[in-house]
Write a protein that holds these residues in place. Structure first.
Motif, PDB file in Angstrom:
ATOM      1  N   ASP A 120      74.325 -16.442 -15.496  1.00  0.00           N
ATOM      2  CA  ASP A 120      73.097 -15.832 -16.006  1.00  0.00           C
ATOM      3  C   ASP A 120      73.394 -14.921 -17.199  1.00  0.00           C
ATOM      4  O   ASP A 120      72.602 -14.837 -18.150  1.00  0.00           O
ATOM      5  CB  ASP A 120      72.406 -15.033 -14.906  1.00  0.00           C
ATOM      6  CG  ASP A 120      71.912 -15.924 -13.772  1.00  0.00           C
ATOM      7  OD1 ASP A 120      71.609 -17.104 -14.047  1.00  0.00           O
ATOM      8  OD2 ASP A 120      71.857 -15.438 -12.626  1.00  0.00           O
ATOM      9  N   ILE A 121      74.540 -14.250 -17.153  1.00  0.00           N
ATOM     10  CA  ILE A 121      74.939 -13.403 -18.282  1.00  0.00           C
ATOM     11  C   ILE A 121      75.159 -14.252 -19.522  1.00  0.00           C
ATOM     12  O   ILE A 121      74.707 -13.905 -20.624  1.00  0.00           O
ATOM     13  CB  ILE A 121      76.207 -12.605 -17.934  1.00  0.00           C
ATOM     14  CG1 ILE A 121      75.919 -11.594 -16.831  1.00  0.00           C
ATOM     15  CG2 ILE A 121      76.764 -11.904 -19.173  1.00  0.00           C
ATOM     16  CD1 ILE A 121      77.154 -10.854 -16.335  1.00  0.00           C
ATOM     17  N   MET A 164      74.713  -8.919 -11.953  1.00  0.00           N
ATOM     18  CA  MET A 164      74.233 -10.167 -12.539  1.00  0.00           C
ATOM     19  C   MET A 164      75.340 -11.212 -12.513  1.00  0.00           C
ATOM     20  O   MET A 164      76.519 -10.926 -12.771  1.00  0.00           O
ATOM     21  CB  MET A 164      73.777  -9.914 -13.981  1.00  0.00           C
ATOM     22  CG  MET A 164      72.958 -11.022 -14.595  1.00  0.00           C
ATOM     23  SD  MET A 164      72.299 -10.507 -16.223  1.00  0.00           S
ATOM     24  CE  MET A 164      71.271 -11.943 -16.597  1.00  0.00           C
ATOM     25  N   LEU A 168      76.391  -5.804 -17.932  1.00  0.00           N
ATOM     26  CA  LEU A 168      75.520  -6.680 -17.143  1.00  0.00           C
ATOM     27  C   LEU A 168      76.189  -7.065 -15.830  1.00  0.00           C
ATOM     28  O   LEU A 168      75.538  -7.139 -14.779  1.00  0.00           O
ATOM     29  CB  LEU A 168      75.155  -7.924 -17.951  1.00  0.00           C
ATOM     30  CG  LEU A 168      74.195  -7.692 -19.125  1.00  0.00           C
ATOM     31  CD1 LEU A 168      74.147  -8.920 -20.037  1.00  0.00           C
ATOM     32  CD2 LEU A 168      72.792  -7.369 -18.617  1.00  0.00           C
ATOM     33  N   GLN A 217      65.440 -11.993 -20.450  1.00  0.00           N
ATOM     34  CA  GLN A 217      65.147 -13.279 -19.827  1.00  0.00           C
ATOM     35  C   GLN A 217      63.961 -13.923 -20.538  1.00  0.00           C
ATOM     36  O   GLN A 217      62.856 -13.404 -20.538  1.00  0.00           O
ATOM     37  CB  GLN A 217      64.819 -13.080 -18.351  1.00  0.00           C
ATOM     38  CG  GLN A 217      65.967 -12.529 -17.520  1.00  0.00           C
ATOM     39  CD  GLN A 217      67.072 -13.567 -17.307  1.00  0.00           C
ATOM     40  OE1 GLN A 217      66.936 -14.730 -17.658  1.00  0.00           O
ATOM     41  NE2 GLN A 217      68.179 -13.132 -16.723  1.00  0.00           N
TER      42      GLN A 217
END
Length: 386
Positions: A62-63, A58, A53, A93
């Motif tokens: 957020d990961i 990213m 990721l 998500q």
């Protein structure tokens, strides 16, 4: 412990797009002595997912948010104490799905624009999954098996015994009061006649039929969307009565004979496999023979550029996809354009995966075959409806 997985559970997985979508598969163990091994394997897969990721650009916060539902499982002792043979986790998500399933999965991590679902297809495709309904007057069990595995399923909504099924209208132990039809003599009372219904063969069959109809009603929700055969296990005289009550279209003619109360799941599995194995072999053999006969006509195809748009349009009656292989690329449903790439990228999907899913969702049959099964080096193929 197994989680329910049918075409209904497949739908939200294939509907998710826009990535990144993380799909994790791993073997699991039913014995608690191997919890540490299983948690370590998931931890390693999550570490690899974090790396992949990050390579897409990213951000670290957020990961962490994306992987959090799976990270939380690492310390969930109760979760690891109730496993099946395989674990499948899907993270996106606003979406997370976890399934404990009676399939052995090779460890696999896929980060793409959509979830990778092909390893789940044995639960839905024509490849060896079957059910055993073990019934006596005192007990009802439903087992789900494959060639090497078997697991007993929870039977919510299905009566657990004859007495439970007929609790409110069982006439076997009741006496019905009827007044005699002749008028009573003056000053007297009419005589009473008590009929004890509990001995005739017709009454016994009626009670069993109503019992089996109640079981059948309960199984409709559990087996909805299933393509797998169902094997009845019980004493011989019960089978024709259950066949009369049954509405599941894939009940096998053969049955496991005897009192299933005296049989362990492994014994039922071995006996039932002898019944279904020829069915699976014949179904795949017949489908392959049909493909060979049609391969040179416009009723069959063997390139993904032909097959995938046809599957999306509902034209594929039977699809063959290779086990443990991926074909990376993109498919545009609006234009029908298929683009192939040499290796996995975040903006690609497994096209074999999509082929199988589209075929299943449009009521086609899917055979997940060993590489080399199809002739002339073909890896995937299809037979068209029209």
């Amino acid at each position: 412990m197994n989680d329910r997985f049918t075409v209904s559970e497949l739908q939200p997985l294939i509907a998710f797009h826009g990535g990144p979508a993380v799909s994790l598969y791993m073997p699991a163990h039913r014995v608690t002595t191997r919890i540490q091994e299983d948690t370590l394997r998931l931890k390693n897969l999550l570490r690899d997912a974090e790396t992949q990721l990050a390579q897409t650009g990213m951000r670290s916060p957020d990961i962490r948010d994306l992987l959090a539902p799976a990270q939380d499982l690492l310390d969930n002792t109760d979760f690891w104490q109730h496993q099946s043979d395989g674990l499948a986790i899907f993270l996106g998500q606003g979406a997370s799905y976890v399934y404990r399933l009676p399939l052995y999965f090779q460890p696999l991590l896929v980060v793409a624009q959509s979830f990778h679902v092909k390893p789940l297809l044995p639960l839905l495709a024509n490849d060896g999954t079957f059910y055993v309904l073990a019934v006596s007057q005192n007990e009802v069990r439903l087992l789900r098996g494959a060639k090497q595995t078997v697991d007993e399923l929870d039977l919510a909504g299905v009566p657990g015994s004859l007495a439970e099924a007929l609790r409110y209208d069982d006439t076997d132990r009741q006496l019905q009061y009827h007044t005699s039809t002749p008028p009573a003599a003056a000053g007297g009372r009419r005589s009473a006649i008590y009929h004890g219904h509990g001995g005739t063969a017709a009454d016994d069959k009626d009670r069993l039929l109503r019992y089996f109809q109640a079981i059948d009603r309960g199984l409709r929700d559990l087996l909805q969307d299933q393509q797998a055969p169902l094997v009845f296990a019980g004493v011989d005289y019960l089978l024709p009565i259950y066949q009369e009550a049954n509405t599941y279209p894939r009940l096998m003619e053969g049955s496991v004979s005897g009192n299933p109360e005296e049989m362990r799941p492994e014994e039922l599995h071995r006996a039932a496999w002898q019944i279904v194995a020829p069915h699976f072999a014949r179904a795949q053999s017949e489908a392959l023979e049909t493909y060979k006969q049609m391969a040179a006509t416009n009723q069959a195809a063997h390139t993904i550029r032909q097959i995938l748009p046809a599957a999306y349009q509902g034209r594929v009656q039977t699809a063959f996809v290779p086990l443990h292989q991926q074909l990376w690329g993109t498919f545009d449903p609006e234009t029908g354009e298929v683009q192939l790439v040499s290796e996995e990228r975040p903006d690609t999907s497994d096209l074999y995966d999509q082929l199988a899913v589209y075929t299943l969702m449009r009521n086609g049959a899917v055979f997940v075959v060993e590489p080399g099964t199809l002739p002339d080096g073909v890896e995937a193929a299809a037979i068209y409806r029209f």
